[in-house]
Design a protein around this motif. Structure first.
Motif, PDB file in Angstrom:
ATOM      1  N   LEU A  61      -2.356  10.483   6.674  1.00 49.67           N
ATOM      2  CA  LEU A  61      -3.424  11.385   6.444  1.00 49.67           C
ATOM      3  C   LEU A  61      -2.649  12.586   5.906  1.00 49.67           C
ATOM      4  O   LEU A  61      -3.120  13.470   5.298  1.00 49.67           O
ATOM      5  CB  LEU A  61      -4.206  11.611   7.645  1.00 49.67           C
ATOM      6  N   LEU A  62      -1.238  12.931   6.309  1.00 47.60           N
ATOM      7  CA  LEU A  62      -0.798  14.064   5.950  1.00 47.60           C
ATOM      8  C   LEU A  62      -0.304  14.130   4.555  1.00 47.60           C
ATOM      9  O   LEU A  62      -0.635  15.362   3.947  1.00 47.60           O
ATOM     10  CB  LEU A  62       0.525  14.316   6.570  1.00 47.60           C
ATOM     11  N   GLY A  63      -0.237  12.826   3.745  1.00 53.51           N
ATOM     12  CA  GLY A  63      -0.040  12.882   2.344  1.00 53.51           C
ATOM     13  C   GLY A  63       1.198  13.729   1.762  1.00 53.51           C
ATOM     14  O   GLY A  63       1.155  13.908   0.762  1.00 53.51           O
ATOM     15  N   ARG A  64       1.907  13.970   2.667  1.00 49.64           N
ATOM     16  CA  ARG A  64       3.232  14.922   2.145  1.00 49.64           C
ATOM     17  C   ARG A  64       4.479  14.042   2.011  1.00 49.64           C
ATOM     18  O   ARG A  64       5.527  14.592   2.064  1.00 49.64           O
ATOM     19  CB  ARG A  64       3.290  15.773   3.144  1.00 49.64           C
ATOM     20  N   GLN A  65       4.320  12.681   2.062  1.00 42.81           N
ATOM     21  CA  GLN A  65       5.656  11.916   1.947  1.00 42.81           C
ATOM     22  C   GLN A  65       6.657  12.022   0.902  1.00 42.81           C
ATOM     23  O   GLN A  65       6.248  12.333  -0.283  1.00 42.81           O
ATOM     24  CB  GLN A  65       5.218  10.175   1.759  1.00 42.81           C
ATOM     25  N   SER A  66       7.720  12.265   1.281  1.00 38.77           N
ATOM     26  CA  SER A  66       9.031  12.631   0.546  1.00 38.77           C
ATOM     27  C   SER A  66       8.980  13.985  -0.249  1.00 38.77           C
ATOM     28  O   SER A  66       9.665  14.212  -0.813  1.00 38.77           O
ATOM     29  CB  SER A  66       8.853  11.632  -0.688  1.00 38.77           C
ATOM     30  N   GLY A  67       8.012  14.906   0.282  1.00 37.30           N
ATOM     31  CA  GLY A  67       8.231  16.398  -0.098  1.00 37.30           C
ATOM     32  C   GLY A  67       9.146  16.861   0.827  1.00 37.30           C
ATOM     33  O   GLY A  67       9.610  16.365   2.004  1.00 37.30           O
ATOM     34  N   ALA A 103       0.836  -1.127  -0.063  1.00 34.52           N
ATOM     35  CA  ALA A 103       0.034  -0.011   0.146  1.00 34.52           C
ATOM     36  C   ALA A 103       0.709   1.247  -0.013  1.00 34.52           C
ATOM     37  O   ALA A 103       1.924   1.297   0.605  1.00 34.52           O
ATOM     38  CB  ALA A 103      -0.913   0.219   1.239  1.00 34.52           C
ATOM     39  N   ALA A 104       0.530   2.477  -0.528  1.00 36.84           N
ATOM     40  CA  ALA A 104       1.174   3.679  -0.672  1.00 36.84           C
ATOM     41  C   ALA A 104       0.095   4.771  -1.076  1.00 36.84           C
ATOM     42  O   ALA A 104      -0.746   4.467  -1.527  1.00 36.84           O
ATOM     43  CB  ALA A 104       2.177   3.379  -1.714  1.00 36.84           C
ATOM     44  N   HIS A 105       0.684   5.769  -0.767  1.00 41.87           N
ATOM     45  CA  HIS A 105       0.155   7.177  -0.997  1.00 41.87           C
ATOM     46  C   HIS A 105       0.108   7.471  -2.436  1.00 41.87           C
ATOM     47  O   HIS A 105       1.319   7.430  -3.056  1.00 41.87           O
ATOM     48  CB  HIS A 105       0.416   8.327  -0.157  1.00 41.87           C
ATOM     49  N   LEU A 106      -0.892   7.558  -3.130  1.00 38.72           N
ATOM     50  CA  LEU A 106      -0.874   7.890  -4.751  1.00 38.72           C
ATOM     51  C   LEU A 106       0.016   8.738  -5.112  1.00 38.72           C
ATOM     52  O   LEU A 106       0.623   9.192  -6.184  1.00 38.72           O
ATOM     53  CB  LEU A 106      -2.352   8.036  -5.152  1.00 38.72           C
ATOM     54  N   ALA A 107      -0.049   9.787  -4.076  1.00 36.05           N
ATOM     55  CA  ALA A 107       0.952  11.292  -4.463  1.00 36.05           C
ATOM     56  C   ALA A 107       2.252  11.146  -3.816  1.00 36.05           C
ATOM     57  O   ALA A 107       3.194  12.149  -4.312  1.00 36.05           O
ATOM     58  CB  ALA A 107       0.107  12.470  -3.674  1.00 36.05           C
ATOM     59  N   SER A 108       2.647  10.034  -3.481  1.00 38.11           N
ATOM     60  CA  SER A 108       4.240   9.882  -3.182  1.00 38.11           C
ATOM     61  C   SER A 108       4.897   9.503  -4.344  1.00 38.11           C
ATOM     62  O   SER A 108       4.177   9.101  -5.346  1.00 38.11           O
ATOM     63  CB  SER A 108       4.378   8.674  -2.043  1.00 38.11           C
ATOM     64  N   PRO A 147      -7.769   8.856   3.673  1.00 44.64           N
ATOM     65  CA  PRO A 147      -7.368   9.561   2.579  1.00 44.64           C
ATOM     66  C   PRO A 147      -7.696   8.955   1.086  1.00 44.64           C
ATOM     67  O   PRO A 147      -7.244   7.801   0.803  1.00 44.64           O
ATOM     68  CB  PRO A 147      -5.892   9.613   2.430  1.00 44.64           C
ATOM     69  N   PRO A 148      -8.322   9.738   0.040  1.00 38.52           N
ATOM     70  CA  PRO A 148      -8.771   9.126  -0.969  1.00 38.52           C
ATOM     71  C   PRO A 148      -7.596   8.615  -1.812  1.00 38.52           C
ATOM     72  O   PRO A 148      -7.736   7.591  -2.561  1.00 38.52           O
ATOM     73  CB  PRO A 148      -9.581  10.331  -1.740  1.00 38.52           C
ATOM     74  N   GLU A 149      -6.333   9.188  -1.573  1.00 39.22           N
ATOM     75  CA  GLU A 149      -5.235   8.790  -2.422  1.00 39.22           C
ATOM     76  C   GLU A 149      -4.590   7.576  -1.879  1.00 39.22           C
ATOM     77  O   GLU A 149      -3.569   6.757  -2.449  1.00 39.22           O
ATOM     78  CB  GLU A 149      -4.167   9.993  -2.183  1.00 39.22           C
ATOM     79  N   TRP A 150      -5.040   6.953  -0.478  1.00 38.75           N
ATOM     80  CA  TRP A 150      -4.480   5.770   0.045  1.00 38.75           C
ATOM     81  C   TRP A 150      -4.771   4.529  -1.206  1.00 38.75           C
ATOM     82  O   TRP A 150      -6.093   4.384  -1.339  1.00 38.75           O
ATOM     83  CB  TRP A 150      -4.892   5.514   1.414  1.00 38.75           C
ATOM     84  N   THR A 200      11.170  21.573   5.496  1.00 33.75           N
ATOM     85  CA  THR A 200      12.201  22.553   5.838  1.00 33.75           C
ATOM     86  C   THR A 200      12.128  22.913   7.247  1.00 33.75           C
ATOM     87  O   THR A 200      13.103  23.469   7.771  1.00 33.75           O
ATOM     88  CB  THR A 200      11.550  23.895   5.001  1.00 33.75           C
ATOM     89  N   ASP A 201      10.976  22.543   7.956  1.00 32.79           N
ATOM     90  CA  ASP A 201      10.997  22.914   9.293  1.00 32.79           C
ATOM     91  C   ASP A 201      10.363  21.612  10.295  1.00 32.79           C
ATOM     92  O   ASP A 201       9.321  21.575  10.044  1.00 32.79           O
ATOM     93  CB  ASP A 201      10.198  24.313   9.670  1.00 32.79           C
ATOM     94  N   PRO A 202      11.129  21.013  10.954  1.00 32.19           N
ATOM     95  CA  PRO A 202      10.642  19.859  11.756  1.00 32.19           C
ATOM     96  C   PRO A 202       9.435  20.241  12.647  1.00 32.19           C
ATOM     97  O   PRO A 202       8.531  19.397  13.035  1.00 32.19           O
ATOM     98  CB  PRO A 202      11.995  19.314  12.623  1.00 32.19           C
ATOM     99  N   ALA A 203       9.402  21.473  13.178  1.00 31.19           N
ATOM    100  CA  ALA A 203       8.397  21.925  14.064  1.00 31.19           C
ATOM    101  C   ALA A 203       6.948  21.957  12.877  1.00 31.19           C
ATOM    102  O   ALA A 203       5.900  21.634  13.744  1.00 31.19           O
ATOM    103  CB  ALA A 203       8.502  23.333  14.550  1.00 31.19           C
ATOM    104  N   GLU A 204       7.115  22.082  11.813  1.00 30.75           N
ATOM    105  CA  GLU A 204       5.758  22.130  11.012  1.00 30.75           C
ATOM    106  C   GLU A 204       5.290  20.730  10.652  1.00 30.75           C
ATOM    107  O   GLU A 204       4.145  20.337  11.024  1.00 30.75           O
ATOM    108  CB  GLU A 204       6.309  22.458   9.750  1.00 30.75           C
ATOM    109  N   ARG A 205       6.337  19.726  10.833  1.00 32.03           N
ATOM    110  CA  ARG A 205       5.858  18.221  10.762  1.00 32.03           C
ATOM    111  C   ARG A 205       5.091  17.968  12.242  1.00 32.03           C
ATOM    112  O   ARG A 205       4.062  17.315  11.966  1.00 32.03           O
ATOM    113  CB  ARG A 205       6.880  17.450  10.697  1.00 32.03           C
ATOM    114  N   ALA A 206       5.810  18.525  13.532  1.00 30.55           N
ATOM    115  CA  ALA A 206       5.069  17.919  14.660  1.00 30.55           C
ATOM    116  C   ALA A 206       3.688  18.747  14.660  1.00 30.55           C
ATOM    117  O   ALA A 206       2.602  18.112  15.129  1.00 30.55           O
ATOM    118  CB  ALA A 206       5.768  18.586  15.674  1.00 30.55           C
ATOM    119  N   ALA A 207       3.462  19.971  14.196  1.00 25.83           N
ATOM    120  CA  ALA A 207       2.207  20.813  14.183  1.00 25.83           C
ATOM    121  C   ALA A 207       1.383  19.806  13.314  1.00 25.83           C
ATOM    122  O   ALA A 207      -0.170  19.793  13.620  1.00 25.83           O
ATOM    123  CB  ALA A 207       2.416  21.868  13.928  1.00 25.83           C
ATOM    124  N   ALA A 208       1.628  19.474  12.108  1.00 27.14           N
ATOM    125  CA  ALA A 208       0.909  18.759  11.071  1.00 27.14           C
ATOM    126  C   ALA A 208       0.335  17.242  11.775  1.00 27.14           C
ATOM    127  O   ALA A 208      -0.748  17.047  11.438  1.00 27.14           O
ATOM    128  CB  ALA A 208       1.582  18.706   9.712  1.00 27.14           C
TER     129      ALA A 208
END
Ligand SMILES: Cc1cc2nc3c(=O)[nH]c(=O)nc-3n(C[C@H](O)[C@H](O)[C@H](O)COP(=O)(O)O)c2cc1C
Length: 219
Positions: free
Chosen positions: A143-149, A83-88, A176-179, A152-160
């Motif tokens: 659910l974040l759907g941002r894999q491999s993007g 399984a993978a995210h379609l947008a990865s 997520p519909p892309e899963w 820039t800021d690890p704090a952004e990841r924690a918040a997301a």
């Protein structure tokens, strides 16, 4: 010779007490042999025996490979599932070129299996069922759907991630519909049994017109 080069040359391969493999007694269906080898790896306590390398190519033919977890094997169709995210990147590559190769290596057994064939995306219902069977943390991350993007800021990841966990608390069935659950429909499966004295055994299965045939290969 550099120290590292010498060290690499001195490392052992195919050491230890290896299992035997008699290709003459192998089943007609490679899925059955794969299952036997996988279960032998599980029984022997080999760590992460369901980890495999998935190789894909992008639209320019450039190959990329990464490790994923095998989700299931459908013996009736010869289907290996992951399984993978379609947008990865791997999802986008599979959309552009729906073929892939999988490689398993069970080191203590000196066994490698190489699988290749076309890849199909399963239905949204099956993909959703796969997603919902994941643990809560894995779902929150996916659910974040941002894999491999770029991050820039690890704090952004924690918040997301915190926002994603909150969303799961409110909507436990969020998917997520892309899963996407993918099935690799093998048309080639090769079993490789290593031998300390380099008398390796290779059995190569090919599927033509729905029928499997197999032959030995030179090591
Ligand atoms: C043992 C292991 C298991 C992994 N399992 C998965 C997995 O099941 N799904 C996944 O998306 N990434 C998994 N990864 C991470 C992938 O190797 C990879 O970094 C990620 O999927 C991004 O790949 P991509 O940029 O080619 O899309 C795993 C990594 C390792 C080392």
């Amino acid at each position: 010779m550099s120290e590292l080069r010498q060290l690499l040359r001195d490392l052992e391969v195919f050491a230890g007490d290896l299992p035997t493999f008699d290709p003459a007694a192998a089943p007609a269906d490679p899925a059955a042999l794969f299952t036997a080898w996988l279960l032998a790896a599980v029984d022997a306590g080999i760590p992460e025996p369901h980890a495999m390398t998935l190789a894909t190519v992008d639209e320019d033919g450039a190959p990329q490979a990464r490790v994923l977890i095998l989700k299931n094997l459908l013996p009736a169709t010869g289907g290996w599932q992951f399984a993978a995210h379609l947008a990865s990147p791997k999802g986008r590559q599979l959309t552009a070129v729906p073929r892939a190769a999988l490689t398993f290596y069970w080191q203590p057994h000196a066994r490698q299996v190489r699988i290749a064939g076309p890849v199909v995306a399963e239905t949204p219902e099956r993909s959703a069922a796969d997603f919902l069977a994941r643990g809560r943390t894995a779902r929150a991350e996916a659910l974040l759907g941002r894999q491999s993007g770029p991050l820039t800021d690890p704090a952004e990841r924690a918040a997301a991630l915190a926002a994603s966990r909150d969303r799961l608390a409110r909507e436990p069935d969020a998917v997520p519909p892309e899963w996407t659950l993918y099935t690799l429909l093998a048309d080639r499966v090769e079993f490789w049994q290593g031998d300390r004295d380099r008398r390796h055994t290779r059995l190569d299965y090919r599927r033509t017109d729905g029928r499997w045939t197999s032959q030995l290969l030179w090591p």
